[in-house]
Enzyme design. Structure first.
Site: not given
Length: 1679
Positions: A68, A101, A286, A306-307, A1022, A1088, A1091, A1097, A1256, A1262, A1267
């Protein structure tokens, strides 16, 4: 003394007691049976009385979550006792200005909720007041619309009031206008009524503040629901709402399922000039749901929240335990009578000493998981305020700041002592939160310890305090009237005393509260602190006995070789790669420890993970042991606890804890209960063993035990031989819940002493289900054993391992466990282990109801599974004599595949060979020899070999939920020729988001070209993308080679290597304006699969010069992305990022990547409402280039669960036609595609299998950059061995598409889209279920029966924007919040400069906080026309006012933006060049350098440009800055976090944790009071006074530029006294900058002095060392 193994071990005790299903030990190849397309007669039918468990779990988790905008206004100096109408009006204006909001329901009109809390408007209620009772109690209640129902409820309410001596003064129907409501809200709108009561005569002795009257009103309100139930006045339909919004003599709440602007239109009272008040709290909600529920609107009764409370289940359990213990701990002679709700002393006694949770015939339960997290927090907060805690005190205890090592508190030890004291008594309600609160006596606001949510405030000349989620929400507020502007930092609070009118800042209010009791003295006299002690080196067992014990507790050889070696050797958890392709524990044919049946939950979208690596200062693993006193009545006894520095204990510390039993050491009684039982008792013996353990625990605690140890330690081999054990997880969970039920849990601390805990996940499970600490005796023993082995000593001698002593190795092991625990906490957004303890933040996969009810009450388990006896049998199967281990540990191969005997892995080298044969790939063909072969070495594709590949998967062991399903059609088969062509099916194929960096150039570009060829969607992952890839190939020769991509083969003219989808992740690596505008779709990586809850990383060896250039980072330096929290920490801020991306590229859809988890359905609804175009559901088994091992194995659920839940929730909420659903995670075949489609997916991602298709070989290295075929290596010599071509990948996609076509023909369907959402075509397969060897209790029907029937309802396949169009052809557009941006971009003079790429123009505009992402659209127009650096014109845009979020996002060279006023969060997000200047309004009456002018996370992900703020910035300034030159006049916490380049100058004070994760760039900090050193994160960066002439000149020129641009008084003062002031600056730098001439004093160095990031033509501004800027240079850099 070691325990010696006897020479002969008897097996007779085993007998036939434990008979596991004999299939378990049979070679799985004997069990292989085909999963062919068998038609079944059984549907997902439920048994009589059974309901679907798809959305089973706590309501705040699975049904609805929210966020909110919130704020308050307080003015006690005008209007006298009653306040003014102005306060109300301004609050309503502010509410309207935070509309963005919030969100709307399914009809797009009914708001998710808006509300306001005020002082009771006494003038408005004049007729209900009298001289006798000038301030009666006022109740506001939602009632049924039906008159008969309503009158019956009113009668009960009046009767309850009168029976509790409240003089009933009458009812008032609240005037409302239902015509302004949306359809959904109007259909369920309650009837609004108020009622008035006067205080009981028996309360003549009430105190001056009338606390007694308030307590009576509070308790009577909790009687209403009880009385209504007793009267049978409870209904379950659309007219059943009975809810009291407020019942007080101080405050009143008006709220509803409306938009902010509609609230005063609906409630006519809010238009009445007689409505006056001293204060107002406002809240706009919201929700992730679309079905309006009026009571869920906020503010609640005392809090506007708000949380999200991440620890809710644990908080609820602990409050239940705390309430139950209240009545148990009464002194002799005391009684607890909760019937008298009137007498002053009686009500005080009820609140402080009586159980108000478990008296359902008298009081409504205090807390209930059926309520929202906000409602539960509000209930506990309200109870604490009624118990004589002042409101700020209660909130300080419930939501504590990170007080440890906080420099800002070093002069206030009383505040630290307050937190230490209360932290021992009460676990924090942990999670991201901005809380606004009032009990009618004071009003205030507080942020949680992470401070991600924005909270700004202003104070005006007339004493009014304005606090708001966003600055600028009151547009008419004159800057000249403001005397102070500030913000709440992490853990900070402000408070206004409504009686005296005093404003109290963070230190003042907290010091005042903390000084009420001598907490420090109490702690000194009573608390026992157990600090870490070195472990001893003495062995517990000899090697043979240790190995036997390890085997019996489920250890595998790889646990020692991988985990123990890494943890004890380097103090870090094992890093691994490639995801989890092994079966779920319940499906496995190998024995698993019980922990493996639990998946860690994680934060995504509605709440953020936090950062244990860079923001660990807000986290703590400290725990306590002993009896916890009441939180409702503070006394010295509350300090009497044992405080543990770490929850991981060694034997030395265990002995010290036991020594605390001595009276002179505290008298903490301890006892140990063995969790072992006789093998001869058989599998059924486990039930009796658990019962006896729990009974003993209850008995011991009742007798005064304060530290209870649950131990499975067997000190002799004979005990190991004759006994087995109850899993420590089962034992501690059972004891924990039994003690809660008995009201005894608060009286004791639980320590688990076990040989069955070694991984970080194990410790998390034990603590998460109730343990206060763990003594992993066998893990320490294993570390000693490992350390003493010859192999280990040789590795140390050769330098492969760091040399350690045996004590060091044990300390390293504990360090690794602690780091892993912090990581697990952080991924759920939890900071404190005390809050994680008992919070049960897991979902079980494969455990039956009996197990859940025994030990894990409240934990969700949706597919059934193991019974207690099954678990007992599995435990025994680990024993060496049963496993036939012959005194050796078995390598179960759970992580790395082990041939024959090991765990099954779907992605094996054998599978790779089969697929390579099918698609014509020869791994021996590569760049070095490809010219020697025809067709670039691509062999003909083989259908026969693909069928062998497919059959190998069909006949493999059960691994996934989908393996238990089969097809059943509702129509006859059709010829394959009638099915749509494979080309149409392949358009739905996508590649996974695998980054360039994790993959080599060859692998990344080959995948992109291949999937683009088939019309699918490639994904950049990424890390950005080379701009050369945006060009279509036209230079391919007859051999399939191109000079553009000389390292690739098998190319064709017309190929494109530009990824269709460009990913925006938390690291923002490679995210530039050109990267964003050249995408056809933009993906936000929330999580993802490998993890979830963590950032990506990339190991340093893989950061080559090329990769570093794309990512704007330093070669060779490991890159770790922050967790996704900086600008996506809540649903409304995800909506903001979606808004940003839609602004810069209106033609690109925005996808949001989520990971399968319980509650993903309601999260998906929120994402859809946030205007996403695509939702991607990833399975928890997704691949990765590098990840902590425990994350790969233990976080995230199968996509089958997440996909079905998300699809179902979206359907149920009418949102399915707003988004397209994509799924990925272990998808390998056409069968997988068909099943996923039937569960609701429309597009399908291929990750690991696509890598296999280009060569592969599943070496699983990896993360090591080694590789062997160059797929995941950046080494040139290995990349040359890359064997793949686009044709190989196309062949694979073609085979999969044809397999899908065959399934469609078999099922009788010609169009693929007709399969989507058709779960009715799927059935459980009894044959496949029968292959599960561990248990016969797995059931899929209870879950999948919850998928809505979509056989006839096919409208969800079309777009909500245009029902005639397919969803993938429609992109959501920003609304009014981008109107200003459109206006700027459409200006004729602006268009001319862009189109001609020359000249300059200046335009001027007013701006307000509802104008968001301003200039992003303009930046997109420039980038589309000229790329990142090709714009030669100059556009100057000047603004006046308060800018909304993401002001100046993505500006680039040639675009110069100036704001006179103030801005909110994310200013300069993704800035690539140009200039942003923010200065106060010319009429401002406050000191600029002392006031906040921009919000949090400014310059997030900036890659260039110049930024100047004449005022202070918020938290996380310049986070992930990799090129911008920035000046601010002070910042909050975490400045320069994750910075990889650029320069930051702060001319004022900064918060703590400066430079955390900073690997590039330089910072200059003005530090006249020498405070920076204690605020600096020294893990990476170093600090020094400026030592080089070049550094001094750079700093001076930047400050001169700042003065020129802003007129800063602070800058002017520094420049006027430069010779002395330069000594007050501290320079910080990471190792990569150590040899920079700006950092290091060097002789005879010729370099260029960079004083600005860029100039309009894209060139850098340089100055030769020792030179001066020429007038031309000065003008160029200034412009």
């Amino acid at each position: 003394m070691a325990f010696v193994q006897p020479s002969v071990r008897s097996k007779a005790s085993l007998g036939q007691a434990f008979l596991w299903n004999s299939e378990l030990r049979t070679d799985h190849h004997q069990q292989q049976k085909s999963k062919a397309l068998t038609q079944l007669q059984m549907a997902f039918d439920l048994e009589e009385g059974q309901v679907s468990n798809m959305f089973e779990g706590p309501a705040p988790l699975v049904k609805e979550r929210d966020a909110c905008g919130v704020g308050f206004i307080a003015n006690t100096s005008t209007g006298g006792e009653y306040g003014t109408n102005k306060v109300l009006k301004e609050a309503l204006v502010a509410l309207d200005c935070m509309e963005h909001r919030g969100a709307c329901g399914g009809d797009n009109v009914s708001g998710d909720g808006a509300g306001i809390m005020t002082q009771i408007p006494w003038k408005l209620f004049e007729e209900y007041r009298s001289d006798e009772c000038s301030k009666p109690g006022v109740g506001f209640v939602f009632l049924p619309r039906d008159e008969e129902r309503r009158n019956a409820v009113k009668d009960v309410i009046q009767t309850v009031c009168e029976s509790n001596e409240l003089g009933f003064l009458g009812w008032r129907e609240v005037p409302v206008d239902n015509s302004v409501l949306g359809t959904m809200a109007r259909d369920v709108v309650p009837s609004m009524w108020q009622f008035f009561v006067k205080a009981p005569k028996r309360l003549d002795n009430d105190d001056e503040s009338r606390d007694g009257f308030e307590r009576t009103l509070y308790l009577v309100r909790r009687r209403f629901d009880v009385a209504l139930k007793q009267a049978g006045l409870v209904w379950d339909d659309s007219d059943s709402e009975v809810y009291v919004t407020s019942f007080s003599s101080r405050t009143i709440v008006y709220k509803g399922m409306v938009q902010g602007c509609v609230l005063p239109q609906f409630y006519k009272d809010l238009q009445n000039p007689d409505f006056t008040t001293k204060f107002a709290i406002y809240h706009r909600r919201f929700s992730t749901n679309t079905n309006p529920r009026w009571p869920l609107a906020q503010p609640m009764r005392v809090v506007g929240h708000n949380g999200e409370i991440n620890t809710l289940l644990g908080n609820v359990n602990w409050i239940k335990a705390r309430e139950a213990s209240k009545s148990m701990n009464l002194s002799e002679g005391e009684a607890c009578d909760i019937r008298d709700l009137v007498d002053y002393k009686s009500t005080d006694n009820i609140i402080q000493k009586c159980n108000t949770q478990d008296n359902p015939t008298i009081l409504d339960p205090l807390i209930d998981l059926g309520r929202s997290d906000s409602a539960n927090l509000d209930a506990v907060f309200e109870l604490m305020t009624k118990s004589r805690h002042r409101a700020p005190c209660a909130l300080m205890a419930l939501v504590p700041t990170a007080y440890e090592n906080e420099p800002a508190l070093k002069d206030n030890p009383e505040i630290v002592d307050f937190y230490k004291f209360h932290g021992g008594l009460l676990e924090a309600w942990d999670g991201p939160a901005l809380l606004v609160f009032s009990d009618g006596k004071s009003i205030g606001a507080s942020l949680d310890r992470n401070g991600l949510r924005p909270a700004r405030y202003s104070i005006t000349k007339d004493g009014t305090v304005y606090m708001m989620s966003e600055t600028g929400v009151i547009p008419d507020l004159k800057e000249s009237d403001i005397i102070e502007k500030g913000r709440l930092g992490p853990g900070q609070m402000i408070n206004v005393d409504l009686e005296t009118g005093k404003f109290k800042d963070n230190i003042k209010i907290k010091s005042e509260i903390a000084s009420r009791h001598p907490y420090g003295e109490w702690l000194k006299n009573n608390r026992k602190d157990l600090h870490k002690k070195s472990s001893n080196s003495e062995r517990l067992y000899d090697d043979a006995t240790a190995t036997f014990a390890q085997a019996a507790f489920g250890w595998s050889l790889e646990d020692i070789g991988m985990q123990i070696q890494d943890m004890a050797g380097s103090g870090k958890e094992t890093t691994y790669s490639m995801g989890d392709d092994a079966p779920q524990a319940v499906f496995s044919e190998r024995p698993h420890v019980l922990y493996n049946y639990f998946k860690q939950r994680f934060a995504q979208v509605t709440n953020p993970p936090i950062d244990p690596l860079r923001e660990g200062v807000v986290m703590s693993l400290a725990m306590t042991l002993g009896k916890k006193e009441s939180i409702y009545k503070v006394s010295e006894k509350g300090a009497r606890l044992i405080h543990l520095e770490s929850p991981v204990l060694n034997s030395v510390e265990m002995e010290e804890i036991k020594s605390f039993a001595d009276a002179e050491k505290g008298g903490f009684e301890h006892a140990t209960i063995s969790t072992r039982y006789e093998l001869s008792d058989g599998p059924s013996g486990i039930k009796n063993a658990i019962r006896e353990i729990c009974d003993a625990a209850v008995d011991l605690v009742r007798k005064g035990t304060e530290v209870l140890i649950l131990s499975d330690l067997a000190e002799e081999q004979s005990v190991l031989d004759s006994t087995t054990y109850v899993s420590p997880l089962l034992a501690v969970g059972a004891v924990h819940h039994r003690l809660i039920e008995e009201g005894l849990r608060m009286d004791v601390g639980l320590i688990v002493e076990t040989g069955s805990a070694w991984s970080t996940h194990h410790f998390a499970c034990l603590v998460g289900f109730g343990a206060n600490a763990v003594h992993p005796y066998l893990a320490y023993e294993t570390v000693k054993q490992w350390h003493g082995q010859d192999r280990t000593q040789k590795m140390m001698a050769s330098g492969k391992l760091a040399k350690t002593t045996i004590e060091d190795a044990q300390a390293n092991y504990r360090k690794a466990v602690e780091a892993g625990l912090l990581k697990i906490l952080s991924k759920m957004g939890i900071s404190l282990l005390t809050s994680y303890a008992g919070a049960q933040i897991f979902e079980a996969v494969g455990l039956g109801e009996e197990v859940i009810e025994t030990s894990f009450k409240g934990t969700t388990s949706r597919i059934g599974g193991m019974s207690l006896e099954d678990i007992a049998s599995e435990t025994v199967m680990m024993r060496p004599e049963v496993a036939d281990a012959k005194l050796k540990l078995i390598n179960y191969g759970y992580y790395k595949p082990v041939p024959k005997l090991g765990e099954y892995h779907a992605n094996s080298s054998d599978l790779a060979k089969l697929l390579h044969n099918a698609i014509g790939l020869d791994k021996a063909v590569n760049q070095l020899n490809r010219d020697e072969f025809k067709n670039n070495g691509v062999n003909p594709a083989s259908v026969a070999d693909y069928n062998i590949f497919k059959k190998s998967l069909e006949e493999a062991p059960i691994a996934n939920i989908r393996d238990l399903l089969d097809f059943e059609s509702d129509r006859p088969s059709i010829p394959i020729t009638d099915v749509e062509p494979v080309s149409e099916i392949m358009k739905r194929f996508c590649t996974g988001a695998m980054s360039l960096g994790a993959l080599s150039r060859e692998a990344h570009e080959t995948l992109a070209i291949a999937v683009n060829r088939v019309g699918g969607k490639s994904n950049s992952g990424e890390g950005g993308e080379d701009t050369i890839r945006g060009k279509v190939l036209t230079d391919v020769d007859e051999n399939g080679r191109s000079k553009t991509f000389p390292h690739l083969a098998g190319l064709k003219n017309g190929d494109s290597a530009n990824s269709f989808i460009h990913q925006v992740a938390s690291g923002r690596f490679g995210v530039t304006p050109e990267f964003l505008v050249t995408a056809k779709q933009l993906e936000i990586k929330m999580a993802q699969g490998a993890k979830p809850g963590e950032g990506g990383q990339l190991p340093g060896p893989k950061v080559s010069d090329y990769i570093a250039g794309l990512r704007a980072s330093k070669p060779g330096v490991t890159l770790i992305s922050p967790p996704p929290h900086h600008d996506i920490y809540s649903i409304e801020d995800l909506a903001q990022l979606i808004h940003d991306l839609h602004a810069i590229n209106e033609k690109a859809g925005v996808s949001v990547k989520l990971v399968s988890s319980i509650g993903i359905g309601t999260v998906a609804c929120g994402v859809a409402k946030a205007n996403a175009d695509v939702i991607q559901i990833s399975g928890g088994d997704g691949g990765t280039g590098a990840s902590p091992l425990s994350s790969i194995k233990h976080a995230g659920l199968p996509w089958e669960l997440g996909l079905a839940e998300a699809h179902s929730a979206l359907m149920n909420n009418g949102l399915r036609n707003r988004v397209l659903i994509r799924v990925d995670g272990g998808i390998r075949t056409g069968r997988d595609i068909a099943i996923a489609a039937m569960m609701g997916a429309e597009e399908f991602g291929f990750g690991t299998i696509a890598m296999i298709a280009e060569g592969c070989v599943m070496a699983r290295v990896c993360h090591l950059n080694t590789c062997p075929v160059g797929v995941t290596s950046q080494k040139e010599e290995l990349r040359k061995k890359f064997p793949g071509t686009p044709e190989h990948v196309v062949n694979f996609f073609h085979f999969v598409g044809e397999e899908v076509r065959n399934i469609m023909a078999h099922l009788g369907y010609s169009k693929f889209e007709d399969l989507i959402g058709r779960t009715d075509l799927l059935k459980e397969s009894p044959e496949q279920l029968g292959r599960i060897v561990k248990t016969k209790n797995v059931q899929l029907s209870p879950f999948f029966s919850g998928v809505p029937d979509a056989k006839e309802s096919r409208g969800f396949l079309r777009s909500s924007e245009d029902p005639a169009a397919k969803k993938d052809s429609i992109v959501h557009r920003n609304g009014f919040s981008s109107d200003l941006d459109r206006l700027i971009s459409g200006e004729d003079s602006v268009r001319k400069v862009i189109d001609t790429n020359e000249g300059s123009t200046t335009v001027n505009f007013k701006i307000r906080n509802t104008d968001r992402s301003t200039c992003a659209m303009l930046a997109g127009e420039i980038a589309r026309a000229h790329g990142n650096t090709g714009f030669n014109g100059s556009i100057n845009v000047n603004f006046n006012g308060s800018a909304g979020q993401s002001f100046g996002a993505f500006v680039l060279p040639g675009l110069n933006v100036r704001l006179e006023g103030e801005a909110n969060d994310y200013v300069g997000k993704g800035m690539h060049g140009g200039e942003i200047v923010v200065v106060p309004d010319q009429e401002a009456g406050f000191v600029a350098a002392d006031s906040s002018i921009v919000g949090n996370a400014c310059l997030y992900g900036a890659t260039g440009g110049d930024f100047h703020a004449n005022g202070r910035a918020g938290e996380r300034f310049a986070v992930r800055n990799s090129g911008a030159f920035a000046v601010a006049e002070g910042t909050g916490d975490h400045c320069c976090e994750y910075m990889t380049g650029g320069v930051v100058v702060s001319l004022g004070s900064v918060g703590r944790n400066v430079g955390a994760g900073m690997t590039g760039g330089i910072g200059y900090f003005y530090d006249p009071n020498n405070q920076l050193d204690e605020r600096l994160n020294k893990e990476i960066v170093k600090a020094q006074k400026i030592v080089s002439k070049e550094g001094e000149m750079q700093l001076k020129r930047i400050i001169e530029r700042h003065f020129e641009k802003t007129g800063s008084e602070k800058a002017e003062g520094i420049l006027n006294n430069w010779e002395s002031e330069v000594q007050n600056f501290v320079q910080i730098y990471p190792p990569s900058e150590a040899n920079s001439p700006f950092v290091k004093k060097l002789e005879n160095i010729v370099t260029d002095l960079r004083v600005s990031a860029s100039s309009p033509n894209g060139d850098m501004c340089f100055l030769p060392v020792g030179g001066q800027l020429s007038p031309e240079q000065t003008q160029r850099c200034a412009d």
